[in-house]
Motif scaffolding. Structure first.
Motif, short mmCIF file in Angstrom:
data_model
loop_
_atom_site.label_atom_id
_atom_site.label_comp_id
_atom_site.label_asym_id
_atom_site.label_seq_id
_atom_site.Cartn_x
_atom_site.Cartn_y
_atom_site.Cartn_z
N VAL A 131 0.84 -1.18 0.09
CA VAL A 131 0.01 -0.09 -0.07
C VAL A 131 0.74 1.42 -0.07
CG1 VAL A 131 -1.55 1.47 1.28
CG2 VAL A 131 -2.05 -1.20 1.12
N ILE A 132 2.13 1.26 0.79
CA ILE A 132 2.83 2.24 0.72
C ILE A 132 4.33 1.73 0.37
CG2 ILE A 132 4.03 4.22 1.96
CD1 ILE A 132 1.14 4.74 1.62
N ASP A 133 4.92 2.28 -0.58
CA ASP A 133 6.53 1.93 -1.04
C ASP A 133 7.28 2.86 -0.70
OD1 ASP A 133 8.62 0.86 -2.06
OD2 ASP A 133 7.82 0.52 -4.15
N PHE A 134 7.91 2.98 0.38
CA PHE A 134 8.79 3.80 0.96
C PHE A 134 10.09 4.23 0.19
CE2 PHE A 134 6.28 3.03 4.54
CZ PHE A 134 5.89 4.17 4.96
N ASP A 135 10.47 2.94 -0.79
CA ASP A 135 11.50 3.11 -1.62
C ASP A 135 11.42 3.72 -3.03
OD1 ASP A 135 13.13 1.66 0.23
OD2 ASP A 135 12.28 -0.38 -0.42
N SER A 144 -2.68 3.87 -3.91
CA SER A 144 -4.21 4.51 -4.50
C SER A 144 -3.64 5.55 -5.41
CB SER A 144 -4.91 4.72 -3.18
OG SER A 144 -3.95 5.67 -2.42
N SER A 145 -2.82 6.42 -5.23
CA SER A 145 -2.43 7.45 -6.17
C SER A 145 -2.15 6.76 -7.33
CB SER A 145 -1.26 8.20 -5.27
OG SER A 145 -1.86 8.95 -4.46
N ARG A 146 -1.10 5.92 -7.58
CA ARG A 146 -0.75 5.15 -8.54
C ARG A 146 -1.52 4.48 -9.45
NH1 ARG A 146 3.80 0.95 -6.82
NH2 ARG A 146 3.95 0.90 -9.15
N PHE A 147 -2.64 3.83 -8.77
CA PHE A 147 -3.80 3.19 -9.32
C PHE A 147 -4.74 4.19 -10.25
CE2 PHE A 147 -8.26 2.21 -8.73
CZ PHE A 147 -8.27 1.31 -9.68
N LEU A 148 -5.05 5.31 -9.37
CA LEU A 148 -6.17 6.33 -9.93
C LEU A 148 -5.17 6.89 -11.02
CD1 LEU A 148 -7.27 7.75 -6.73
CD2 LEU A 148 -8.54 6.11 -8.34
#
Length: 254
Positions: A131-135, A144-148
């Motif tokens: 859900v969150i990729d800190f790298d 969610s932002s990448r998906f939208l």
């Protein structure tokens, strides 16, 4: 002493993000997990009195039994539906990456907050990505932002888990993706209810199982029947009359 049911398949989070080599999760299993979870949340929202808002919907709070039947758990952040302004919580609880943006701004947990979080779970089921990729670069950290963004430019397939990429299943996958997009609407009032989400997941499942169960408009039905008529006439002598207005949809004569 509390005795809990034994959950051999751990959590959905563990099943998605810590997969053992060779242990793939089929699209059908992912659909069933999504529907089980949606129905459980719909029950909390609509069948309890007062309604219960879970407050921390995430893959780590969805348990899977030996048959991968999903069970929603962990009600530490849950609240009873407020009846007036004074009963709204003033402290935001939940998990980063799943939190409803409206809830974070207003500190008001609603049923639509659970819908948003469930939309993120749908993304995990479709992509198997964190859900969150800190790298990742800052603008790409949120799934969610990448998906939208991917949906806007018709590149959703680039995010899909390779295990479920299949031409035959793409229609089903895109319908689930569209539902996830509706759940992730920034405005809570424009999101579907959990009951509507559960019903839509059920329709999508039936579409895969019984493709002829899809609703067609009269023009589509007439076109399909015309094709049948011409195919039959081409192979057999005699005539066939198709009466769209009669009680029986197809009347055959000789």
């Amino acid at each position: 002493m509390l005795v809990y049911e034994f959950i051999p398949n751990s959590t959905l989070f563990h099943r998605i993000h810590n997969k053992k080599q060779g242990s793939c999760i089929s699209l059908a299993t992912r659909q069933r997990i999504a529907q089980d979870s949606a129905e459980a949340l719909a029950y909390l929202h609509f069948s309890t009195s007062p309604s219960i808002f879970h407050g921390d919907v995430k893959s780590a709070n969805i348990l899977l039994d030996q048959n991968c039947t999903a069970k929603v758990s962990d009600f530490g952040a849950s609240i009873l539906a407020p009846t007036d302004e004074a009963q709204f919580v003033t402290l935001v609880q939940g998990t980063y990456g799943y939190l409803d943006p409206e809830y974070m701004q207003s500190c008001k947990l609603t049923d639509k907050s659970d819908v948003y979080s469930f939309g993120v779970v749908l993304l995990e089921l479709l992509t198997s990505k964190p859900v969150i990729d800190f790298d990742a670069p800052e603008e790409e950290r949120s799934l969610s932002s990448r998906f939208l963004c991917a949906m806007e430019v018709n590149k959703m397939q680039d995010l899909l888990d390779n295990e479920i990429k299949c031409e035959d299943d793409m229609e089903v996958i895109m319908k689930i993706a569209k539902l996830a997009k509706e759940c992730l609407n920034m405005k809570g009032e424009q999101r579907p209810t959990m009951k509507e989400v559960a019903e839509e997941l059920d329709r999508i499942k039936k579409l895969k199982q019984h493709p002829w169960g899809v609703e067609y408009n009269p023009e589509e039905i007439e076109t399909l029947l015309d094709e049948v008529y011409h195919n039959i006439v081409g192979e057999h002598s005699g005539y066939f009359h198709i009466d769209m207005e009669a009680e029986e949809s197809i009347a055959v004569g000789r």
